[in-house]
Write a protein that holds these residues in place. Sequence first.
Motif, PDB file in Angstrom:
ATOM      1  N   MET A   1      10.165  11.887   0.791  1.00 30.63           N
ATOM      2  CA  MET A   1       9.349  10.926   0.849  1.00 30.63           C
ATOM      3  C   MET A   1       7.775  11.258   0.815  1.00 30.63           C
ATOM      4  N   GLN A   2       7.115  10.368   0.218  1.00 33.86           N
ATOM      5  CA  GLN A   2       5.774  10.600  -0.113  1.00 33.86           C
ATOM      6  C   GLN A   2       4.994   9.707   0.221  1.00 33.86           C
ATOM      7  N   TYR A   3       3.776   9.472   0.340  1.00 27.82           N
ATOM      8  CA  TYR A   3       3.139   8.270   0.759  1.00 27.82           C
ATOM      9  C   TYR A   3       1.597   8.353   0.698  1.00 27.82           C
ATOM     10  N   ARG A   4       0.912   7.179   0.636  1.00 28.05           N
ATOM     11  CA  ARG A   4      -0.488   7.152   0.727  1.00 28.05           C
ATOM     12  C   ARG A   4      -0.976   5.910   1.646  1.00 28.05           C
ATOM     13  N   ILE A   5      -1.891   6.392   2.374  1.00 20.13           N
ATOM     14  CA  ILE A   5      -2.469   5.225   3.371  1.00 20.13           C
ATOM     15  C   ILE A   5      -3.788   4.615   2.650  1.00 20.13           C
ATOM     16  N   LEU A   6      -3.756   3.276   2.669  1.00 21.35           N
ATOM     17  CA  LEU A   6      -4.404   2.333   1.928  1.00 21.35           C
ATOM     18  C   LEU A   6      -5.147   1.341   2.901  1.00 21.35           C
ATOM     19  N   PRO A   7      -6.243   1.513   3.489  1.00 22.94           N
ATOM     20  CA  PRO A   7      -6.756   0.612   4.477  1.00 22.94           C
ATOM     21  C   PRO A   7      -7.161  -0.567   3.814  1.00 22.94           C
ATOM     22  N   VAL A   8      -6.888  -1.816   4.326  1.00 22.81           N
ATOM     23  CA  VAL A   8      -7.028  -3.148   3.850  1.00 22.81           C
ATOM     24  C   VAL A   8      -7.659  -3.957   4.848  1.00 22.81           C
ATOM     25  N   THR A   9      -8.405  -4.944   4.451  1.00 26.56           N
ATOM     26  CA  THR A   9      -8.935  -6.120   5.279  1.00 26.56           C
ATOM     27  C   THR A   9      -9.924  -5.588   6.180  1.00 26.56           C
ATOM     28  N   ALA A 147       7.403   8.198  10.661  1.00 23.68           N
ATOM     29  CA  ALA A 147       7.623   6.711  11.157  1.00 23.68           C
ATOM     30  C   ALA A 147       6.554   5.955  10.905  1.00 23.68           C
ATOM     31  N   LEU A 148       6.751   4.898  10.621  1.00 19.83           N
ATOM     32  CA  LEU A 148       5.580   3.596  10.351  1.00 19.83           C
ATOM     33  C   LEU A 148       5.633   2.594  11.186  1.00 19.83           C
ATOM     34  N   VAL A 149       4.938   2.762  12.232  1.00 17.86           N
ATOM     35  CA  VAL A 149       5.145   2.192  13.509  1.00 17.86           C
ATOM     36  C   VAL A 149       4.295   0.772  13.725  1.00 17.86           C
ATOM     37  N   GLY A 150       3.457   0.346  12.786  1.00 20.10           N
ATOM     38  CA  GLY A 150       2.849  -0.667  12.641  1.00 20.10           C
ATOM     39  C   GLY A 150       1.812  -0.555  14.029  1.00 20.10           C
ATOM     40  N   ASP A 151       1.875  -1.979  14.806  1.00 20.19           N
ATOM     41  CA  ASP A 151       0.998  -2.036  15.878  1.00 20.19           C
ATOM     42  C   ASP A 151       1.591  -1.906  17.267  1.00 20.19           C
ATOM     43  N   VAL A 152       2.659  -0.912  17.350  1.00 20.11           N
ATOM     44  CA  VAL A 152       3.147  -0.560  18.539  1.00 20.11           C
ATOM     45  C   VAL A 152       2.592   0.578  19.178  1.00 20.11           C
ATOM     46  N   LEU A 153       2.327   1.773  18.438  1.00 22.43           N
ATOM     47  CA  LEU A 153       1.510   3.036  18.939  1.00 22.43           C
ATOM     48  C   LEU A 153       0.396   3.184  18.325  1.00 22.43           C
ATOM     49  N   PHE A 154      -0.484   3.795  18.884  1.00 23.91           N
ATOM     50  CA  PHE A 154      -1.887   4.286  18.085  1.00 23.91           C
ATOM     51  C   PHE A 154      -2.095   5.725  18.565  1.00 23.91           C
ATOM     52  N   PHE A 188       3.547   9.847  12.894  1.00 24.22           N
ATOM     53  CA  PHE A 188       3.638   8.237  12.480  1.00 24.22           C
ATOM     54  C   PHE A 188       2.305   7.765  11.902  1.00 24.22           C
ATOM     55  N   ILE A 189       2.520   6.993  11.039  1.00 17.48           N
ATOM     56  CA  ILE A 189       1.363   6.019  10.479  1.00 17.48           C
ATOM     57  C   ILE A 189       1.250   4.726  11.298  1.00 17.48           C
ATOM     58  N   PRO A 190       0.105   4.689  11.976  1.00 18.81           N
ATOM     59  CA  PRO A 190      -0.113   3.629  12.842  1.00 18.81           C
ATOM     60  C   PRO A 190      -0.764   2.403  11.924  1.00 18.81           C
TER      61      PRO A 190
END
Length: 212
Positions: A1-9, A147-154, A188-190
Amino acid sequence: MQYRILPVTPFQQNCTLLWCPETRKAALVDPGGEVDRLLKAVESEGLTLEKILLTHGHIDHAGGTAELARRAGVPIEGPQAEERFWLEALPQQSRMFGFPQVEQFEPNRWLEDGDTVTVGVQTLSVLHTPGHTPGHIVFFHQGANLALVGDVLFAGSIGRTDFPRGDFNTLIRSIRTKLWPLGDDVNFIPGHGPMSSIGRERRTNPFVAEGL
């Protein structure tokens, strides 16, 4: 699995472009906005977008979802059904937080704890992790230890619990019973900020570290 993080807003929310290297099929996880930029990222990587995945219904994570789904012709999977009231409130959220007006939508598939989702031939597990919001979920790819954890853990922090139907004790329980067992070597990606690992946060995070 590959990924790229794109900060938005303006909230610099980490939308993740996630793809299967074998098939070049992709998902966008938490497309909070800047849809043109997200579609260009898909194109620049030579990928085919096949779905949208959502961890929860806050505007900075879900605000671009309806537009993206319509323009790309792809389905929406997640979050868990307890998040319905947040998705129904997206137009109100956009006004409250100064976002462009967004559309309501209903996912093509609500997700539950123990479900799986696919991206190409890759499979991710779904963990229901309430506390920040009641229907929040996490996506976990075992092969990539990701893991993609959303706003659970930073990195060094945890999600807020002062929103409607947030609960601090529930969030702590989600972290300790759902995320810690994934293993210390899981990265993980927060939803915001830099990546970290489960092990690092379990040892040092001032909100949930063991022994502190």
